[in-house]
Write a protein that holds these residues in place. Structure first.
Motif, PDB file in Angstrom:
ATOM      1  N   VAL B  14       0.825  -1.211   0.000  1.00 34.54           N
ATOM      2  CA  VAL B  14       0.000   0.000   0.000  1.00 34.54           C
ATOM      3  C   VAL B  14       0.858   1.260   0.000  1.00 34.54           C
ATOM      4  O   VAL B  14       0.548   2.242  -0.678  1.00 34.54           O
ATOM      5  N   SER B  18       0.610   4.111  -2.865  1.00 29.66           N
ATOM      6  CA  SER B  18       0.282   5.498  -2.520  1.00 29.66           C
ATOM      7  C   SER B  18       1.387   6.442  -2.997  1.00 29.66           C
ATOM      8  O   SER B  18       1.113   7.514  -3.547  1.00 29.66           O
ATOM      9  N   LEU B  77       1.153   3.202   6.977  1.00 31.24           N
ATOM     10  CA  LEU B  77       0.928   2.088   6.052  1.00 31.24           C
ATOM     11  C   LEU B  77       1.839   0.921   6.399  1.00 31.24           C
ATOM     12  O   LEU B  77       2.309   0.189   5.522  1.00 31.24           O
ATOM     13  N   ALA B 101      -4.484   2.780   6.289  1.00 32.25           N
ATOM     14  CA  ALA B 101      -5.190   1.728   5.550  1.00 32.25           C
ATOM     15  C   ALA B 101      -5.385   0.519   6.465  1.00 32.25           C
ATOM     16  O   ALA B 101      -5.729  -0.561   6.015  1.00 32.25           O
ATOM     17  N   ALA B 128      -9.123   3.602   3.066  1.00 29.89           N
ATOM     18  CA  ALA B 128      -8.439   2.442   2.498  1.00 29.89           C
ATOM     19  C   ALA B 128      -8.528   1.212   3.396  1.00 29.89           C
ATOM     20  O   ALA B 128      -8.166   0.109   2.987  1.00 29.89           O
ATOM     21  N   GLY B 132     -10.507  -1.700  -0.050  1.00 25.58           N
ATOM     22  CA  GLY B 132      -9.482  -1.148  -0.942  1.00 25.58           C
ATOM     23  C   GLY B 132      -9.875   0.132  -1.649  1.00 25.58           C
ATOM     24  O   GLY B 132     -10.067   1.171  -1.016  1.00 25.58           O
ATOM     25  N   THR B 304      -5.812   0.321  -3.449  1.00 24.58           N
ATOM     26  CA  THR B 304      -5.803   0.754  -2.053  1.00 24.58           C
ATOM     27  C   THR B 304      -5.155   2.130  -1.951  1.00 24.58           C
ATOM     28  O   THR B 304      -5.631   3.006  -1.212  1.00 24.58           O
ATOM     29  N   GLY B 305      -4.088   2.341  -2.729  1.00 21.89           N
ATOM     30  CA  GLY B 305      -3.460   3.659  -2.768  1.00 21.89           C
ATOM     31  C   GLY B 305      -4.433   4.734  -3.233  1.00 21.89           C
ATOM     32  O   GLY B 305      -4.370   5.887  -2.791  1.00 21.89           O
TER      33      GLY B 305
END
Lengths: 433, 433
Positions: B14, B18, B77, B101, B128, B132, B304-305
């Motif tokens: 993730v 991101s 993260l 997340a 997140a 996702g 997810t990012g």
């Protein structure tokens, strides 16, 4: 904090829906916003039977509402582009925030309206203008804000989708279904806006602008309706594995942007091909999120009112410089969380799918069904199959909804039967309705 | 306005997603936010090959990031609940906003973290953490804020859905598919979190809290995995018209709230039953909007990012008291709209479905296919049917993608053939991929 005061202009379908939501869900809304939202005044040419307006200041002149100094937020729910435009511009001029469900107004005059709103420092919110209750504006504008949007394709006119669904499921002709849609109130007496794609083109214009960061350009949208689609077209498309849907499509290409509304064959394997009746759905392809889809009711008093009131809540949050007036972490104000009991699993009701192995012998099934009956469990369907060369056979039972506690008791009793081999496999069943 | 400075803690799946989105979509993001978002520092135990970190301040101690006075927003993260909790609480203590997340962290320690954040006046954003790339937190918290949520049901674990989809489509056994999922990287070496429903229970805990306005109560969620589902169960369910999906369900009843994760039979007619592979989807039933569904990628670096960066953008908007820093009407700052050309319809490429009536005579099909070929149109499939008692028969042709201009020319030529009766019906085809 003092209440936020809204004025409602128009008490037709969307106006009445928004009114009733603000009234009926007032407690839930206050728990979310941290202050109450009250209806200060209504401007409508006539009352609406579905709305209990007792005690509310009502005027027959909608301009009274935008000139009322008490009002923070004006809800423009009269439709059309002439008076509605004047109303919205006057509201903005008077420093009021505006919430509107008017797709034609935004698609055709949005550039001018937004410029004026920015000059005056007010918000014009329009979630309800596209796809009724589906929060697609928020999804595109905020939820997918990390993406470069590549394309979007949506079923954004419920009337058209109802007609195509009926044509497909019942092999009916366009004219025949249109007449029914008119009788059901899904289609207007003059259905041109819906069936010739103008309504969808208004919505697509707005979506494309938000997706790509381009000005609203309704006049450049290619628009083709569904009135020339035949039952035969639908049948042949079906034979090839395709459904015909009326789509609004916006796509970014190297050469420029495609903006088009037309009947479209899409593979039946697509989720979008399975969006039926008056429901709407929009697929959005972002460069990092990939394909997404949002689905829901695209019209109707309450679904459209759901988006109007969500916009009112968004605007209400901005009416203070207090930083704690952000969207709360858990949606509701921290001091307004409720301490409702979480049910133990034994208390939960649902259907059950039971899969077991039994001796292929007279009376076994009778014993099992009696145990179920003793535990107040009724059977919805049952599969019993022979298995060659074995006297152990599978038995599958699907039950109606029942408390888990009863099912536990029944399963224990069934497993104790000498003619049941091993344990009973149990999977819950939900109808999601 | 001066740039917003973020610090990234963790450069795994993730974190790297991101990072790459913030870098690669910087221009699009600045057009939306009206100011740039820059990566001020990264804290990670090791580098990540997918990230070009040249020129970026990198530290091996993640606590350097939360103690860096330059940083406005910390991205947690790293995962896990021990160090991550300490990291997030320290960031909040230092007055920094946090984007995470981490579903386990929020589900298990969210109440404490949010209380601390409120005390310090900072935001903790966690889109997140659930599903996702699907903006389900925003949808529930803001898009559907006018509703009293009645229930929600979601496919919120991609690994489990991949396994059940494979079992259903290919009649395979659980163990067999799990081994493949592990080889493909969809499942961890220790798959317990995914296949026993713990991951889904974390997410459901968060969704339920936001839907109903109740504190996070992970420990009260009933959790059952998919490891005991057999290929036979799937086959019998299919015979009855049902799919087996691993659902998280939260429902408000008069007796209390149901919170449960378990394998569930749902009708194949439900959209949710057609959500396959690693994709996620959540149905939400609101009292006024009715049923809604949101669908998308539930895991992966970039999806997810997408949610992490959307949260960063949301937080960035609050970092000024300037009221013009609201979400812009058309998603992008008014001075950042681009003037991209809208393509005329003749320039648009798509497939076509052609339905025409022809004389049942030798050579007609050859003439038609030659015209298509001369206009650079290749045929994907074709239906020619006899019609009893008539020498006029229908011919359906489905083509590969071609410019509308070429299709117009071909149709004019086909309609001019003496053996073609009337006009050619033309409907566009899209593969939506």
């Amino acid at each position: 904090m003092k209440p936020v005061k809204v004025g409602i202009c128009g008490l037709g379908t969307v106006g009445s829906g928004s009114f009733n939501i603000l009234l009926n869900n007032a407690e839930e809304i206050t728990r979310r916003v941290g202050r109450s939202i009250v209806i200060e005044q209504i401007g409508a040419r006539r009352d609406n039977d579905t709305c209990d307006i007792s005690g509310i200041n009502i005027t027959r002149d909608i301009f009274d509402v935008v000139n009322n100094p008490e009002i923070d937020i004006v809800l423009e729910l009269i439709g059309g582009t002439t008076i509605a435009k004047k109303l919205v511009l006057t509201a903005i001029e008077n420093g009021k925030h505006v919430v509107t469900a008017n797709k034609a107004l935004i698609a055709e005059h949005g550039n001018e309206i937004f410029a004026k709103a920015q000059e005056k420092g007010v918000m014009v919110a329009f979630e309800a203008a596209v796809a009724g209750g589906i929060p697609i504006i928020k999804t595109l504008r905020e939820g997918l804000s990390a993406n470069r949007i590549e394309w979007l394709a949506g079923i954004i006119n419920g009337t058209g989708n109802f007609i195509l669904t009926e044509m497909s499921e019942k092999k009916r002709n366009f004219d025949d279904v249109l007449a029914e849609a008119q009788a059901l109130g899904y289609a207007e007496a003059d259905p041109t806006f819906d069936v010739e794609g103008i309504d969808a083109a208004h919505k697509l214009t707005i979506l494309a602008s938000i997706a790509f960061g381009i000005p609203l350009q309704f006049e450049k949208t290619y628009t083709e309706g569904i009135s020339r689609i035949t039952a035969e077209d639908v049948a042949f498309a079906g034979q090839l594995g395709y459904a015909i849907k009326h789509l609004g499509i916006a796509r970014r290409t190297k050469q420029g942007i495609e903006l088009r509304v037309h009947p479209t064959l899409i593979s039946k394997k697509q989720l979008l091909a399975n969006v039926n009746g008056v429901m709407n759905a929009i697929m959005v392809q972002g460069d990092v999120v990939g394909p997404t889809l949002t689905y829901g009711a695209g019209a109707g008093a309450l679904p459209t009112g759901s988006s109007v009131v969500a916009d009112v809540i968004d605007v209400a949050r901005t009416l203070t410089a207090d930083p704690t007036n952000r969207v709360p972490h858990l949606a509701f104000q921290a001091n307004a969380l409720s301490d409702v009991e979480i049910l133990p699993v034994e208390e939960i009701e649902c259907g059950f799918f039971l899969n077991m192995t039994i001796q292929d012998r007279a009376g076994v099934l009778a014993n099992i069904t009696q145990i179920l009956s003793l535990n107040d469990i009724s059977i919805e369907s049952l599969i019993q199959q022979e298995r060659e060369g074995s006297d152990l056979v599978p038995l599958v039972v699907m039950t109606h909804d029942v408390k888990e506690r009863n099912m536990n008791a029944a399963i224990s009793a069934i497993e104790a039967l000498p003619d049941v081999a091993g344990t009973v496999q149990r999977i819950r069943v939900e109808n999601l309705a």
